[in-house]
Design a protein around this motif. Structure first.
Motif, PDB file in Angstrom:
ATOM      1  N   SER A 113       0.824  -1.204   0.000  1.00  0.00           N
ATOM      2  CA  SER A 113       0.000   0.000   0.000  1.00  0.00           C
ATOM      3  C   SER A 113       0.861   1.259   0.000  1.00  0.00           C
ATOM      4  O   SER A 113       0.587   2.224  -0.727  1.00  0.00           O
ATOM      5  CB  SER A 113      -0.930  -0.006   1.219  1.00  0.00           C
ATOM      6  OG  SER A 113      -1.621   1.205   1.340  1.00  0.00           O
ATOM      7  N   GLU A 114       1.902   1.254   0.820  1.00  0.00           N
ATOM      8  CA  GLU A 114       2.793   2.413   0.881  1.00  0.00           C
ATOM      9  C   GLU A 114       3.605   2.574  -0.410  1.00  0.00           C
ATOM     10  O   GLU A 114       3.852   3.695  -0.839  1.00  0.00           O
ATOM     11  CB  GLU A 114       3.723   2.316   2.095  1.00  0.00           C
ATOM     12  CG  GLU A 114       3.001   2.509   3.418  1.00  0.00           C
ATOM     13  CD  GLU A 114       2.293   3.854   3.518  1.00  0.00           C
ATOM     14  OE1 GLU A 114       2.916   4.887   3.214  1.00  0.00           O
ATOM     15  OE2 GLU A 114       1.106   3.856   3.873  1.00  0.00           O
ATOM     16  N   LYS A 115       4.003   1.454  -1.016  1.00  0.00           N
ATOM     17  CA  LYS A 115       4.707   1.516  -2.298  1.00  0.00           C
ATOM     18  C   LYS A 115       3.813   2.148  -3.356  1.00  0.00           C
ATOM     19  O   LYS A 115       4.258   2.973  -4.151  1.00  0.00           O
ATOM     20  CB  LYS A 115       5.129   0.116  -2.763  1.00  0.00           C
ATOM     21  CG  LYS A 115       6.414  -0.368  -2.192  1.00  0.00           C
ATOM     22  CD  LYS A 115       6.769  -1.730  -2.792  1.00  0.00           C
ATOM     23  CE  LYS A 115       7.992  -2.311  -2.107  1.00  0.00           C
ATOM     24  NZ  LYS A 115       8.301  -3.656  -2.603  1.00  0.00           N
ATOM     25  N   ALA A 116       2.545   1.738  -3.357  1.00  0.00           N
ATOM     26  CA  ALA A 116       1.587   2.262  -4.333  1.00  0.00           C
ATOM     27  C   ALA A 116       1.370   3.761  -4.155  1.00  0.00           C
ATOM     28  O   ALA A 116       1.078   4.471  -5.118  1.00  0.00           O
ATOM     29  CB  ALA A 116       0.266   1.513  -4.231  1.00  0.00           C
ATOM     30  N   GLU A 122      13.640   5.297   1.938  1.00  0.00           N
ATOM     31  CA  GLU A 122      13.909   5.341   3.377  1.00  0.00           C
ATOM     32  C   GLU A 122      12.658   4.992   4.182  1.00  0.00           C
ATOM     33  O   GLU A 122      12.718   4.251   5.168  1.00  0.00           O
ATOM     34  CB  GLU A 122      14.416   6.729   3.804  1.00  0.00           C
ATOM     35  CG  GLU A 122      15.712   7.171   3.164  1.00  0.00           C
ATOM     36  CD  GLU A 122      15.520   7.787   1.774  1.00  0.00           C
ATOM     37  OE1 GLU A 122      14.489   8.452   1.538  1.00  0.00           O
ATOM     38  OE2 GLU A 122      16.394   7.574   0.929  1.00  0.00           O
ATOM     39  N   ALA A 123      11.524   5.564   3.762  1.00  0.00           N
ATOM     40  CA  ALA A 123      10.260   5.293   4.464  1.00  0.00           C
ATOM     41  C   ALA A 123       9.894   3.818   4.342  1.00  0.00           C
ATOM     42  O   ALA A 123       9.435   3.208   5.320  1.00  0.00           O
ATOM     43  CB  ALA A 123       9.151   6.170   3.909  1.00  0.00           C
ATOM     44  N   LEU A 124      10.104   3.240   3.166  1.00  0.00           N
ATOM     45  CA  LEU A 124       9.805   1.815   2.971  1.00  0.00           C
ATOM     46  C   LEU A 124      10.741   0.941   3.805  1.00  0.00           C
ATOM     47  O   LEU A 124      10.316  -0.079   4.359  1.00  0.00           O
ATOM     48  CB  LEU A 124       9.901   1.443   1.498  1.00  0.00           C
ATOM     49  CG  LEU A 124       8.766   1.950   0.617  1.00  0.00           C
ATOM     50  CD1 LEU A 124       9.032   1.633  -0.843  1.00  0.00           C
ATOM     51  CD2 LEU A 124       7.437   1.376   1.056  1.00  0.00           C
ATOM     52  N   ALA A 125      12.010   1.330   3.919  1.00  0.00           N
ATOM     53  CA  ALA A 125      12.963   0.566   4.740  1.00  0.00           C
ATOM     54  C   ALA A 125      12.551   0.598   6.206  1.00  0.00           C
ATOM     55  O   ALA A 125      12.578  -0.434   6.893  1.00  0.00           O
ATOM     56  CB  ALA A 125      14.371   1.120   4.560  1.00  0.00           C
ATOM     57  N   LYS A 126      12.149   1.781   6.680  1.00  0.00           N
ATOM     58  CA  LYS A 126      11.696   1.896   8.070  1.00  0.00           C
ATOM     59  C   LYS A 126      10.421   1.091   8.299  1.00  0.00           C
ATOM     60  O   LYS A 126      10.279   0.381   9.300  1.00  0.00           O
ATOM     61  CB  LYS A 126      11.464   3.357   8.445  1.00  0.00           C
ATOM     62  CG  LYS A 126      11.044   3.516   9.909  1.00  0.00           C
ATOM     63  CD  LYS A 126      10.791   4.946  10.269  1.00  0.00           C
ATOM     64  CE  LYS A 126      10.361   5.161  11.698  1.00  0.00           C
ATOM     65  NZ  LYS A 126       9.641   4.118  12.358  1.00  0.00           N
ATOM     66  N   LEU A 127       9.489   1.181   7.346  1.00  0.00           N
ATOM     67  CA  LEU A 127       8.247   0.434   7.451  1.00  0.00           C
ATOM     68  C   LEU A 127       8.523  -1.068   7.437  1.00  0.00           C
ATOM     69  O   LEU A 127       7.916  -1.815   8.222  1.00  0.00           O
ATOM     70  CB  LEU A 127       7.293   0.819   6.315  1.00  0.00           C
ATOM     71  CG  LEU A 127       5.942   0.117   6.309  1.00  0.00           C
ATOM     72  CD1 LEU A 127       5.161   0.445   7.587  1.00  0.00           C
ATOM     73  CD2 LEU A 127       5.138   0.523   5.082  1.00  0.00           C
ATOM     74  N   SER A 128       9.417  -1.511   6.589  1.00  0.00           N
ATOM     75  CA  SER A 128       9.766  -2.931   6.538  1.00  0.00           C
ATOM     76  C   SER A 128      10.349  -3.401   7.874  1.00  0.00           C
ATOM     77  O   SER A 128      10.015  -4.488   8.356  1.00  0.00           O
ATOM     78  CB  SER A 128      10.774  -3.196   5.422  1.00  0.00           C
ATOM     79  OG  SER A 128      10.187  -2.976   4.171  1.00  0.00           O
TER      80      SER A 128
END
Length: 178
Positions: A113-116, A122-128
């Motif tokens: 959802s965040e990728k979309a 950086e945000a995706l790395a933190k979310l992961s």
């Protein structure tokens, strides 16, 4: 009063647990995220209508047609508590029987959802990293069981408050004598 709480709590619990089994069987696992919450909370409201019926029965049959707000709220919360226990047990059974990995599916859906939405690397790395921590926490029953209970119990509190507020008035849906 305890008998009423147990009876209507079991009814609400069987309804919410049954709907949970049917929903996950119909979708062969996790329902689509956009429908899952709608289905879940609608099911909870249907099942927790037993709170209203249980309070009304207690008022009309056990208390002669009169009940105060606090005793009515107590009955409602008791019914909601029993329903919540059934909900947790049903969730655990669904996960086990369907070999679901809810935490992983949830984490993947949130990240997708965040990728979309176009989140930065950086945000995706933190979310992961956060989702990995969530998966570890969710594997612990001392985290998962209360977390599951908290999904339904606030709905039960709300239904109990509304039901107690309405049914404390003896003129609201009075008992009809034959």
């Amino acid at each position: 009063m305890l008998r009423t709480i147990l009876k209507y709590g079991v009814i609400a619990g069987v309804v919410v647990g049954g709907f949970e089994f049917v929903t996950f069987a119909a979708f062969s696992g996790m329902p689509p995220q956009k429908y899952g919450m709608l289905i879940g909370y609608t099911t909870m409201l249907i099942a927790l209508s037993a709170v209203f019926v249980g309070i009304k029965r207690h008022r009309d049959v056990d208390r002669g047609g009169v009940i105060g707000f606090w005793p009515a709220l107590g009955v409602g919360l008791g019914i909601s508590f029993i329903a919540g226990i059934f909900y947790v047990a049903a969730w655990e059974a669904v996960q086990s029987m369907m070999h679901m990995d809810f935490a992983n599916s949830y984490a993947q859906a949130i990240i997708a959802s965040e990728k979309a939405k176009g989140a930065s690397a950086e945000a995706l790395a933190k979310l992961s990293a956060d989702m990995e921590a969530f998966k570890v926490q969710y594997a612990n029953p001392m985290f998962r069981l209360p977390m599951t209970f908290v999904e339904i119990f606030p709905v039960g509190v709300l239904v109990s408050l509304v039901s107690a507020g309405l049914l404390r008035n003896s003129r609201f849906l009075p008992l009809r004598r034959a």
